[in-house]
Design a protein around this motif. Structure first.
Motif, PDB file in Angstrom:
ATOM      1  N   PRO A  29       0.883  -1.346  -0.041  1.00  0.00           N
ATOM      2  CA  PRO A  29      -0.055  -0.281   0.020  1.00  0.00           C
ATOM      3  C   PRO A  29       0.892   1.201   0.082  1.00  0.00           C
ATOM      4  CG  PRO A  29      -0.767  -1.651   1.587  1.00  0.00           C
ATOM      5  CD  PRO A  29       0.470  -2.176   1.062  1.00  0.00           C
ATOM      6  N   SER A  30       0.511   2.312  -0.614  1.00  0.00           N
ATOM      7  CA  SER A  30       1.410   3.445  -0.697  1.00  0.00           C
ATOM      8  C   SER A  30       0.983   4.372   0.200  1.00  0.00           C
ATOM      9  CB  SER A  30       0.891   4.177  -2.173  1.00  0.00           C
ATOM     10  OG  SER A  30      -0.579   4.702  -2.297  1.00  0.00           O
ATOM     11  N   GLY A  31      -0.440   4.546   1.117  1.00  0.00           N
ATOM     12  CA  GLY A  31      -0.503   5.339   2.064  1.00  0.00           C
ATOM     13  C   GLY A  31      -1.502   6.477   1.423  1.00  0.00           C
ATOM     14  N   LEU A  32      -1.665   7.737   2.057  1.00  0.00           N
ATOM     15  CA  LEU A  32      -2.423   8.613   1.914  1.00  0.00           C
ATOM     16  C   LEU A  32      -1.909   9.618   0.792  1.00  0.00           C
ATOM     17  CD1 LEU A  32      -3.743  10.004   5.418  1.00  0.00           C
ATOM     18  CD2 LEU A  32      -4.840   8.396   3.886  1.00  0.00           C
ATOM     19  N   PRO A  33      -2.818  10.098  -0.009  1.00  0.00           N
ATOM     20  CA  PRO A  33      -2.316  10.954  -1.100  1.00  0.00           C
ATOM     21  C   PRO A  33      -1.599  12.314  -0.567  1.00  0.00           C
ATOM     22  CG  PRO A  33      -4.617  10.480  -1.464  1.00  0.00           C
ATOM     23  CD  PRO A  33      -4.332   9.974  -0.165  1.00  0.00           C
ATOM     24  N   GLY A  34      -0.407  12.372  -1.250  1.00  0.00           N
ATOM     25  CA  GLY A  34       0.428  13.640  -0.652  1.00  0.00           C
ATOM     26  C   GLY A  34       1.626  13.249   0.163  1.00  0.00           C
ATOM     27  N   GLY A  35       1.650  11.912   0.639  1.00  0.00           N
ATOM     28  CA  GLY A  35       2.696  11.683   1.506  1.00  0.00           C
ATOM     29  C   GLY A  35       3.914  10.985   0.606  1.00  0.00           C
ATOM     30  N   SER A  36       4.707  10.130   1.337  1.00  0.00           N
ATOM     31  CA  SER A  36       5.989   9.491   0.908  1.00  0.00           C
ATOM     32  C   SER A  36       6.244   8.377   1.971  1.00  0.00           C
ATOM     33  CB  SER A  36       6.984  10.570   0.642  1.00  0.00           C
ATOM     34  OG  SER A  36       7.233  11.008   1.810  1.00  0.00           O
ATOM     35  N   LEU A  37       6.974   7.296   1.114  1.00  0.00           N
ATOM     36  CA  LEU A  37       7.265   6.150   2.071  1.00  0.00           C
ATOM     37  C   LEU A  37       8.651   5.824   1.638  1.00  0.00           C
ATOM     38  CD1 LEU A  37       5.333   3.133   0.993  1.00  0.00           C
ATOM     39  CD2 LEU A  37       5.050   5.264  -0.209  1.00  0.00           C
ATOM     40  N   ASP A  38       9.302   5.226   2.408  1.00  0.00           N
ATOM     41  CA  ASP A  38      10.570   4.337   2.117  1.00  0.00           C
ATOM     42  C   ASP A  38      10.241   2.946   1.666  1.00  0.00           C
ATOM     43  OD1 ASP A  38      12.449   6.493   2.315  1.00  0.00           O
ATOM     44  OD2 ASP A  38      12.225   6.224   4.643  1.00  0.00           O
ATOM     45  N   VAL A  39      10.754   2.389   0.724  1.00  0.00           N
ATOM     46  CA  VAL A  39      10.679   0.883   0.441  1.00  0.00           C
ATOM     47  C   VAL A  39      12.126   0.094   0.511  1.00  0.00           C
ATOM     48  CG1 VAL A  39       9.970  -0.865  -1.144  1.00  0.00           C
ATOM     49  CG2 VAL A  39       8.882   1.340  -1.159  1.00  0.00           C
ATOM     50  N   ASP A  40      12.341  -0.765   1.324  1.00  0.00           N
ATOM     51  CA  ASP A  40      13.403  -1.365   1.364  1.00  0.00           C
ATOM     52  C   ASP A  40      13.666  -2.267   0.262  1.00  0.00           C
ATOM     53  OD1 ASP A  40      15.785  -2.248   3.674  1.00  0.00           O
ATOM     54  OD2 ASP A  40      14.915  -3.970   3.027  1.00  0.00           O
ATOM     55  N   GLY A  41      14.987  -2.209  -0.234  1.00  0.00           N
ATOM     56  CA  GLY A  41      15.499  -3.350  -1.329  1.00  0.00           C
ATOM     57  C   GLY A  41      15.433  -4.639  -0.842  1.00  0.00           C
ATOM     58  N   ALA A  42      15.418  -4.972   0.366  1.00  0.00           N
ATOM     59  CA  ALA A  42      15.359  -6.335   0.572  1.00  0.00           C
ATOM     60  C   ALA A  42      14.114  -6.928   0.489  1.00  0.00           C
ATOM     61  CB  ALA A  42      16.129  -6.527   2.021  1.00  0.00           C
ATOM     62  N   PHE A  43      13.175  -6.236   0.934  1.00  0.00           N
ATOM     63  CA  PHE A  43      11.772  -6.262   0.802  1.00  0.00           C
ATOM     64  C   PHE A  43      11.306  -6.651  -0.602  1.00  0.00           C
ATOM     65  CE2 PHE A  43       7.441  -4.771   0.213  1.00  0.00           C
ATOM     66  CZ  PHE A  43       6.643  -5.684   0.970  1.00  0.00           C
ATOM     67  N   VAL A  44      11.754  -5.803  -1.565  1.00  0.00           N
ATOM     68  CA  VAL A  44      11.328  -5.572  -3.083  1.00  0.00           C
ATOM     69  C   VAL A  44      12.018  -6.987  -3.374  1.00  0.00           C
ATOM     70  CG1 VAL A  44      11.647  -4.645  -5.145  1.00  0.00           C
ATOM     71  CG2 VAL A  44      11.532  -3.204  -3.232  1.00  0.00           C
ATOM     72  N   ALA A  45      13.470  -7.319  -3.100  1.00  0.00           N
ATOM     73  CA  ALA A  45      13.687  -8.477  -3.889  1.00  0.00           C
ATOM     74  C   ALA A  45      12.945  -9.815  -3.300  1.00  0.00           C
ATOM     75  CB  ALA A  45      15.324  -8.528  -3.207  1.00  0.00           C
ATOM     76  N   LEU A  46      12.580  -9.848  -2.122  1.00  0.00           N
ATOM     77  CA  LEU A  46      11.890 -10.934  -1.567  1.00  0.00           C
ATOM     78  C   LEU A  46      10.403 -11.223  -2.367  1.00  0.00           C
ATOM     79  CD1 LEU A  46      11.437 -13.191   0.690  1.00  0.00           C
ATOM     80  CD2 LEU A  46      10.512 -11.435   1.835  1.00  0.00           C
ATOM     81  N   LYS A  47       9.769  -9.839  -2.483  1.00  0.00           N
ATOM     82  CA  LYS A  47       8.543 -10.031  -3.225  1.00  0.00           C
ATOM     83  C   LYS A  47       8.800 -10.314  -4.808  1.00  0.00           C
ATOM     84  CE  LYS A  47       5.387  -8.623  -0.302  1.00  0.00           C
ATOM     85  NZ  LYS A  47       3.939  -9.185  -0.528  1.00  0.00           N
ATOM     86  N   LEU A  48       9.907  -9.920  -5.434  1.00  0.00           N
ATOM     87  CA  LEU A  48      10.100 -10.328  -6.783  1.00  0.00           C
ATOM     88  C   LEU A  48      10.270 -11.684  -6.996  1.00  0.00           C
ATOM     89  CD1 LEU A  48      12.485  -7.508  -8.047  1.00  0.00           C
ATOM     90  CD2 LEU A  48      10.445  -8.214  -9.007  1.00  0.00           C
ATOM     91  N   ARG A  49      10.469 -12.592  -5.965  1.00  0.00           N
ATOM     92  CA  ARG A  49      10.786 -13.987  -6.372  1.00  0.00           C
ATOM     93  C   ARG A  49       9.301 -14.486  -6.566  1.00  0.00           C
ATOM     94  NH1 ARG A  49      14.043 -15.609  -0.787  1.00  0.00           N
ATOM     95  NH2 ARG A  49      15.790 -14.545  -1.109  1.00  0.00           N
ATOM     96  N   ARG A  50       8.226 -13.840  -6.297  1.00  0.00           N
ATOM     97  CA  ARG A  50       6.840 -14.123  -6.647  1.00  0.00           C
ATOM     98  C   ARG A  50       6.442 -13.836  -7.985  1.00  0.00           C
ATOM     99  NH1 ARG A  50       4.464 -14.920  -0.340  1.00  0.00           N
ATOM    100  NH2 ARG A  50       6.069 -16.291   0.230  1.00  0.00           N
ATOM    101  N   ALA A  51       7.096 -12.825  -8.349  1.00  0.00           N
ATOM    102  CA  ALA A  51       6.532 -11.942  -9.480  1.00  0.00           C
ATOM    103  C   ALA A  51       6.264 -12.841 -10.760  1.00  0.00           C
ATOM    104  CB  ALA A  51       7.338 -10.744  -9.746  1.00  0.00           C
ATOM    105  N   ALA A  52       5.463 -12.500 -11.616  1.00  0.00           N
ATOM    106  CA  ALA A  52       5.162 -13.084 -12.804  1.00  0.00           C
ATOM    107  C   ALA A  52       6.332 -13.196 -13.736  1.00  0.00           C
ATOM    108  CB  ALA A  52       3.970 -12.780 -13.460  1.00  0.00           C
ATOM    109  N   GLY A  53       6.734 -14.046 -14.444  1.00  0.00           N
ATOM    110  CA  GLY A  53       7.881 -14.027 -15.289  1.00  0.00           C
ATOM    111  C   GLY A  53       9.197 -14.216 -14.830  1.00  0.00           C
ATOM    112  N   GLY A  54       9.441 -14.180 -13.171  1.00  0.00           N
ATOM    113  CA  GLY A  54      10.526 -14.588 -12.628  1.00  0.00           C
ATOM    114  C   GLY A  54      11.471 -15.599 -12.714  1.00  0.00           C
ATOM    115  N   PRO A  55      12.274 -15.959 -11.983  1.00  0.00           N
ATOM    116  CA  PRO A  55      12.965 -14.991 -11.134  1.00  0.00           C
ATOM    117  C   PRO A  55      13.499 -13.625 -11.430  1.00  0.00           C
ATOM    118  CG  PRO A  55      14.255 -16.954 -11.096  1.00  0.00           C
ATOM    119  CD  PRO A  55      13.019 -17.138 -12.177  1.00  0.00           C
TER     120      PRO A  55
END
Length: 206
Positions: A29-55
């Motif tokens: 989730p991105s949160g409320l409009p007008g805000g910002s958030l930090d996304v951790d690279g390790a979290f992204v890498a973990l999620k990418l293992r299940r992404a379509a067309g991967g690894p």
């Protein structure tokens, strides 16, 4: 850095080089409009293992900041849409007038195209106090619309119509007609069931 254009951060918002089927997958989730958030690279890498067309192999910084652009929709714009809708519905009704009741707050929504639509109301009369709900729809990344807001708007619809009124005491069994009734033109906003002509009481008795 990346940019989210709705209620979710997609893989394509923070990772370059992904095929379309993986880029539109929800990361978080991105949160409320007008805000910002930090996304951790390790979290992204973990999620990418299940992404379509991967690894996929992720390279780049350990984290990134994602901005969530916002747009402000004036409440007056939403109310004007509702007012115009009701005015169009009343365009064929002589003796009708429409008043706005109250004000609408401004809306802070995700950036993107907007479309307004009214929510159909069942068993309603275009007279008296009306609460009209307007939905604010936005295009999602998958091409489908989503509801950004739902706004209730209050209006008063005045109706001026002909009505039969008693000109003298009417007792049970008395025939109804010109001898004890008169046709006047007046405010019938809250009198939707009154008789509008002598034809409607022909042959009737109290």
């Amino acid at each position: 850095s990346g940019t989210a254009h709705g209620p979710n951060v997609l893989f394509g918002d923070v990772v370059d080089g992904l095929p379309p089927e993986a880029a539109v997958t929800v990361l978080r989730p991105s949160g409320l409009p007008g805000g910002s958030l930090d996304v951790d690279g390790a979290f992204v890498a973990l999620k990418l293992r299940r992404a379509a067309g991967g690894p996929y192999q992720l390279s780049g910084p350990a984290s990134c900041r994602v901005d969530v652009p916002a747009q402000v929709v004036p409440g007056s714009v939403v109310r004007a849409f509702g007012h115009d809708y009701l005015a169009q519905q009343l365009s064929g009704s002589a003796g009708s007038s429409l008043d706005d009741l109250g004000q609408s707050p401004d809306l802070k929504l995700y950036a993107g195209t907007l479309r307004f639509e009214t929510v159909p109301l069942s068993n309603w009369q275009l007279r008296g106090n009306i609460v009209l709900r307007v939905r604010v729809l936005q295009d999602g990344p998958d091409g489908r619309e989503r509801e950004g807001a739902s706004v209730p708007l209050s209006f008063m619809i005045h109706r001026r119509e002909s009505r039969l009124v008693a000109t003298k005491t009417i007792r049970k069994g008395d025939a109804l007609g010109p001898e004890n009734l008169a046709l006047i033109d007046g405010d019938a906003t809250f009198d939707e069931r009154g008789f509008a002509s002598f034809d409607e009481v022909a042959g009737k008795a109290a």
